[in-house]
Design a protein around this motif. Structure first.
Motif, PDB file in Angstrom:
ATOM      1  N   VAL A  77     -37.100   2.356   3.532  1.00 33.79           N
ATOM      2  CA  VAL A  77     -38.300   1.807   4.160  1.00 33.79           C
ATOM      3  C   VAL A  77     -39.492   2.565   3.592  1.00 33.79           C
ATOM      4  N   ILE A  78     -40.457   1.797   3.089  1.00 38.70           N
ATOM      5  CA  ILE A  78     -41.737   2.351   2.663  1.00 38.70           C
ATOM      6  C   ILE A  78     -42.746   1.824   3.669  1.00 38.70           C
ATOM      7  N   SER A  79     -43.444   2.736   4.340  1.00 31.39           N
ATOM      8  CA  SER A  79     -44.293   2.330   5.443  1.00 31.39           C
ATOM      9  C   SER A  79     -45.664   2.970   5.362  1.00 31.39           C
ATOM     10  N   HIS A  80     -46.644   2.268   5.927  1.00 31.03           N
ATOM     11  CA  HIS A  80     -47.920   2.916   6.179  1.00 31.03           C
ATOM     12  C   HIS A  80     -47.633   4.014   7.202  1.00 31.03           C
ATOM     13  N   ALA A  81     -48.605   4.853   7.482  1.00 31.56           N
ATOM     14  CA  ALA A  81     -48.345   6.010   8.337  1.00 31.56           C
ATOM     15  C   ALA A  81     -48.632   5.763   9.811  1.00 31.56           C
ATOM     16  N   VAL A 100     -49.595   7.293   2.938  1.00 27.56           N
ATOM     17  CA  VAL A 100     -50.802   7.551   3.713  1.00 27.56           C
ATOM     18  C   VAL A 100     -51.980   6.875   3.030  1.00 27.56           C
ATOM     19  N   ASN A 101     -52.778   6.189   3.817  1.00 25.21           N
ATOM     20  CA  ASN A 101     -53.986   5.555   3.287  1.00 25.21           C
ATOM     21  C   ASN A 101     -55.081   6.615   3.239  1.00 25.21           C
ATOM     22  N   ASP A 102     -55.280   7.201   2.080  1.00 22.24           N
ATOM     23  CA  ASP A 102     -56.252   8.286   1.956  1.00 22.24           C
ATOM     24  C   ASP A 102     -57.699   7.790   1.918  1.00 22.24           C
ATOM     25  N   LYS A 103     -57.888   6.489   2.068  1.00 25.10           N
ATOM     26  CA  LYS A 103     -59.250   5.935   2.133  1.00 25.10           C
ATOM     27  C   LYS A 103     -59.803   5.946   3.559  1.00 25.10           C
ATOM     28  N   LEU A 104     -58.946   6.232   4.542  1.00 23.61           N
ATOM     29  CA  LEU A 104     -59.386   6.261   5.929  1.00 23.61           C
ATOM     30  C   LEU A 104     -60.116   7.570   6.222  1.00 23.61           C
ATOM     31  N   MET A 105     -61.146   7.496   7.034  1.00 22.23           N
ATOM     32  CA  MET A 105     -61.860   8.700   7.457  1.00 22.23           C
ATOM     33  C   MET A 105     -61.152   9.284   8.679  1.00 22.23           C
ATOM     34  N   ASP A 106     -61.256  10.610   8.846  1.00 28.09           N
ATOM     35  CA  ASP A 106     -60.600  11.289   9.970  1.00 28.09           C
ATOM     36  C   ASP A 106     -59.153  10.824  10.086  1.00 28.09           C
ATOM     37  N   ASN A 107     -58.413  11.028   9.016  1.00 28.56           N
ATOM     38  CA  ASN A 107     -57.107  10.420   8.851  1.00 28.56           C
ATOM     39  C   ASN A 107     -56.020  11.072   9.710  1.00 28.56           C
ATOM     40  N   HIS A 108     -55.814  10.545  10.910  1.00 30.58           N
ATOM     41  CA  HIS A 108     -54.750  11.019  11.783  1.00 30.58           C
ATOM     42  C   HIS A 108     -53.373  10.700  11.207  1.00 30.58           C
ATOM     43  N   GLN A 109     -53.307   9.677  10.343  1.00 26.64           N
ATOM     44  CA  GLN A 109     -52.026   9.314   9.745  1.00 26.64           C
ATOM     45  C   GLN A 109     -51.476  10.459   8.895  1.00 26.64           C
ATOM     46  N   LEU A 110     -52.358  11.155   8.209  1.00 26.32           N
ATOM     47  CA  LEU A 110     -51.927  12.280   7.382  1.00 26.32           C
ATOM     48  C   LEU A 110     -51.307  13.371   8.253  1.00 26.32           C
TER      49      LEU A 110
END
Length: 167
Positions: A77-81, A100-110
């Motif tokens: 499985v390859i998934s967004h975070a 991880v979408n590194d284009k997001l600001m304040d990236n809680h996914q990371l």
């Protein structure tokens, strides 16, 4: 047949869809023995048509009532975070690569990906490092994600609130 399932959840993550269907990434998947790629593209701008890319059969859809069957059938499985997608894949005991979408600001996914990686439950990368990560990934170093035990929390609350067990 080895299957990869890619999910972006209910979001829009066109960069992941474009990267995973790029010639280099498709070749990395084929080199690892994968023969089928199933994409859940959410609100993305494009839904790739059913076709083959250099020996990889590709099918895509936007949404379903449940993606649990797609996860069960996947070898990877390859998934967004997103927390929901990560927990569903880990709960299904699937090899999980989080992008991880590194284009997001304040990236809680990371933060989520880093924590689950440091706990040895998944691997993570960004779109720019996806192909290289697929070439070098080793899931044998990971440990299974154990399901939660909500009854322990319920027992704690009962004790803290002085509620006697009726059983």
């Amino acid at each position: 047949m080895k299957r990869v399932f890619v999910t972006v959840g209910t979001t829009r993550f066109d960069e992941l869809v474009e990267r995973v269907t790029s010639e280099e990434t498709v070749q990395a998947l084929v080199d690892r023995g994968y023969t089928e790629l199933v994409l859940q593209v959410g609100h993305g701008s494009d839904v790739p048509g059913p076709e083959s890319y250099s020996g990889l059969k590709v099918n895509a859809f936007r949404f379903k009532d449940s993606i649990s069957e797609d996860m069960k059938q996947a070898d990877l499985v390859i998934s967004h975070a997103g927390a929901g997608s990560c927990l569903e894949a880990l709960g299904a005991q699937k090899a999980l690569l989080v992008v991880v979408n590194d284009k997001l600001m304040d990236n809680h996914q990371l933060e989520l990906a880093r924590q689950l990686h440091s706990d040895s439950h998944l691997l993570y990368c960004t779109c720019s490092t996806l192909t290289e990560t697929l070439k070098t990934m080793d899931f044998s170093t990971l440990t299974p994600f154990l399901p939660g035990q909500p009854q322990n929390f319920a027992k704690f609350l009962d004790k803290a609130l002085g509620v006697a067990s009726q059983c």
